[in-house]
Design a protein around this motif. Structure first.
Motif, PDB file in Angstrom:
ATOM      1  N   TYR A   2       1.285   6.711  -6.935  1.00  0.00           N
ATOM      2  CA  TYR A   2       0.280   7.716  -7.305  1.00  0.00           C
ATOM      3  C   TYR A   2       0.839   9.131  -7.133  1.00  0.00           C
ATOM      4  O   TYR A   2       0.568  10.032  -7.938  1.00  0.00           O
ATOM      5  CB  TYR A   2      -0.982   7.549  -6.458  1.00  0.00           C
ATOM      6  N   SER A  51      -5.413  12.571  -5.296  1.00  0.00           N
ATOM      7  CA  SER A  51      -6.658  12.026  -4.757  1.00  0.00           C
ATOM      8  C   SER A  51      -6.555  10.518  -4.548  1.00  0.00           C
ATOM      9  O   SER A  51      -6.990   9.993  -3.513  1.00  0.00           O
ATOM     10  CB  SER A  51      -7.827  12.350  -5.699  1.00  0.00           C
ATOM     11  N   SER A  52      -5.971   9.813  -5.513  1.00  0.00           N
ATOM     12  CA  SER A  52      -5.804   8.359  -5.375  1.00  0.00           C
ATOM     13  C   SER A  52      -4.827   8.022  -4.262  1.00  0.00           C
ATOM     14  O   SER A  52      -5.027   7.058  -3.518  1.00  0.00           O
ATOM     15  CB  SER A  52      -5.332   7.747  -6.699  1.00  0.00           C
ATOM     16  N   GLU A  81       0.834  -1.203   0.000  1.00  0.00           N
ATOM     17  CA  GLU A  81       0.000   0.000   0.000  1.00  0.00           C
ATOM     18  C   GLU A  81       0.873   1.260   0.000  1.00  0.00           C
ATOM     19  O   GLU A  81       0.573   2.239  -0.707  1.00  0.00           O
ATOM     20  CB  GLU A  81      -0.923   0.003   1.224  1.00  0.00           C
ATOM     21  N   ASP A 129      -4.232  16.727   1.057  1.00  0.00           N
ATOM     22  CA  ASP A 129      -5.256  17.762   0.883  1.00  0.00           C
ATOM     23  C   ASP A 129      -4.635  19.046   0.322  1.00  0.00           C
ATOM     24  O   ASP A 129      -5.227  19.699  -0.552  1.00  0.00           O
ATOM     25  CB  ASP A 129      -5.953  18.059   2.211  1.00  0.00           C
ATOM     26  N   ILE A 183      -1.947  12.483   5.167  1.00  0.00           N
ATOM     27  CA  ILE A 183      -3.275  12.716   4.576  1.00  0.00           C
ATOM     28  C   ILE A 183      -3.554  14.217   4.472  1.00  0.00           C
ATOM     29  O   ILE A 183      -4.111  14.688   3.472  1.00  0.00           O
ATOM     30  CB  ILE A 183      -4.359  11.990   5.388  1.00  0.00           C
ATOM     31  N   VAL A 236      -5.867   6.594   3.451  1.00  0.00           N
ATOM     32  CA  VAL A 236      -7.078   6.414   4.265  1.00  0.00           C
ATOM     33  C   VAL A 236      -7.384   4.934   4.430  1.00  0.00           C
ATOM     34  O   VAL A 236      -7.753   4.476   5.517  1.00  0.00           O
ATOM     35  CB  VAL A 236      -8.271   7.154   3.627  1.00  0.00           C
ATOM     36  N   ARG A 237      -7.199   4.159   3.375  1.00  0.00           N
ATOM     37  CA  ARG A 237      -7.448   2.714   3.448  1.00  0.00           C
ATOM     38  C   ARG A 237      -6.481   2.042   4.422  1.00  0.00           C
ATOM     39  O   ARG A 237      -6.873   1.123   5.153  1.00  0.00           O
ATOM     40  CB  ARG A 237      -7.322   2.097   2.057  1.00  0.00           C
ATOM     41  N   LYS A 265      -4.301   9.786  -1.585  1.00  0.00           N
ATOM     42  CA  LYS A 265      -5.011  10.005  -0.323  1.00  0.00           C
ATOM     43  C   LYS A 265      -5.909   8.815   0.010  1.00  0.00           C
ATOM     44  O   LYS A 265      -5.963   8.368   1.165  1.00  0.00           O
ATOM     45  CB  LYS A 265      -5.836  11.282  -0.402  1.00  0.00           C
ATOM     46  N   LYS A 266      -6.611   8.280  -0.982  1.00  0.00           N
ATOM     47  CA  LYS A 266      -7.499   7.135  -0.757  1.00  0.00           C
ATOM     48  C   LYS A 266      -6.718   5.936  -0.225  1.00  0.00           C
ATOM     49  O   LYS A 266      -7.203   5.198   0.641  1.00  0.00           O
ATOM     50  CB  LYS A 266      -8.215   6.757  -2.049  1.00  0.00           C
TER      51      LYS A 266
END
Length: 299
Positions: free
Chosen positions: A96, A103-104, A89, A134, A130, A110-111, A106-107
């Protein structure tokens, strides 16, 4: 003499009973085999193979391909692989970032927070990263004011690779002094790449220091990173022209026109330099006193 009782006859099990037992044994054996195969399938998968292939592409700078393999690795449901999955991860998130898909990225972060045990990562650090995502999302949307303080704070906290984005914010805000300051921070901590060499060259051309500008164009051209090679080659011609190295500039422009026959700016400066070598009382054009026709690369 006492007569012994005759041995009792063993009752023979029916044929149907024996058949039922055989079926039960077969089913049990099949079940055990299925459990073993199913266990092996979830213990020995291609997860590590895909991870290794993803890392190879990542190290080669092939980030799109790396992302494909990291996702394939994560799709493999393997037991006892949480630590490996978190490692994948992190590679995925950084891939990315390399292609500026904030945005990817950040996802993914978060995951990590939502799906894995915090014994495999630093929760406070992930939360901070994170927040950086932003800021970078705002930057990618063309907002150069709102994320500036947050990105500067991140640079001061050790995320020096973000100095490149701080410099670009200042550039878009017209503050070339602070732009150069943060390009210098990036150069000293991360090193020169073709983009940075291009920006230094443009900076020194704007300040009419053509010798410095030429030095950076030549450094940039010599790098293995060829992403901005065309732009650097054009500025090498401009710098030599400004330094009145017309013969050198003309030879470079001949090569440039050969390599990029559809580039109108290249054709124009080639024709201009021809007039400098073949003296003409009325030069073809004086527009190369500036290089405003140069098209900025997309950032």
């Amino acid at each position: 003499m006492v007569r012994e009782n005759p041995p009792k006859k063993r009752k023979r099990k029916s044929k149907a009973y024996r058949k039922a037992c055989m079926i039960v044994n077969i089913c049990f054996t099949v079940l055990i085999a299925f459990i073993i195969i199913w266990g092996l399938a979830h213990t020995f998968t291609k997860k590590n193979k895909y991870r290794d292939e993803g890392i190879a592409h990542y190290k080669a700078g092939e980030y799109e391909e790396a992302i494909t393999y990291f996702n394939k690795a994560l799709d493999k449901n393997q037991w006892f692989s949480e630590k490996v999955d978190v490692d994948i991860e992190f590679y995925l998130a950084d891939s990315y970032l390399k292609i500026e898909d904030f945005s990817s990225a950040k996802k993914v972060y978060v995951r990590i927070m939502n799906s894995y045990s915090d014994k495999y990562y630093n929760e406070a650090e992930i939360n901070y990263v994170i927040s950086i995502m932003d800021y970078l999302i705002l930057f990618s949307e063309g907002d150069y004011v709102a994320p500036l303080d947050g990105l500067k704070a991140a640079v001061n906290n050790g995320y020096t690779e973000l100095s490149l984005y701080v410099a670009m914010c200042y550039e878009n805000l017209g503050d070339t002094a602070n732009m150069k300051k943060y390009y210098d921070i990036y150069n000293s901590s991360i090193g020169l790449n073709s983009y940075l060499a291009l920006k230094y060259s443009q900076y020194y051309i704007d300040n009419e220091d053509y010798a410095q500008a030429l030095g950076y164009t030549m450094q940039g051209i010599s790098l293995e990173d060829k992403e901005y090679l065309k732009e650097l080659q054009y500025l090498e011609i401009v710098c030599n022209s400004k330094l009145t190295n017309y013969a050198v500039a003309y030879d470079l422009s001949e090569t440039y026109v050969s390599n990029y026959p559809d580039d109108e700016s290249g054709k124009a400066i080639n024709e201009y330099l021809y007039t400098r070598l073949n003296v003409n009382e009325t030069p073809l054009s004086d527009k190369f006193d500036d290089y405003e026709d140069y098209v900025e690369p997309v950032e």
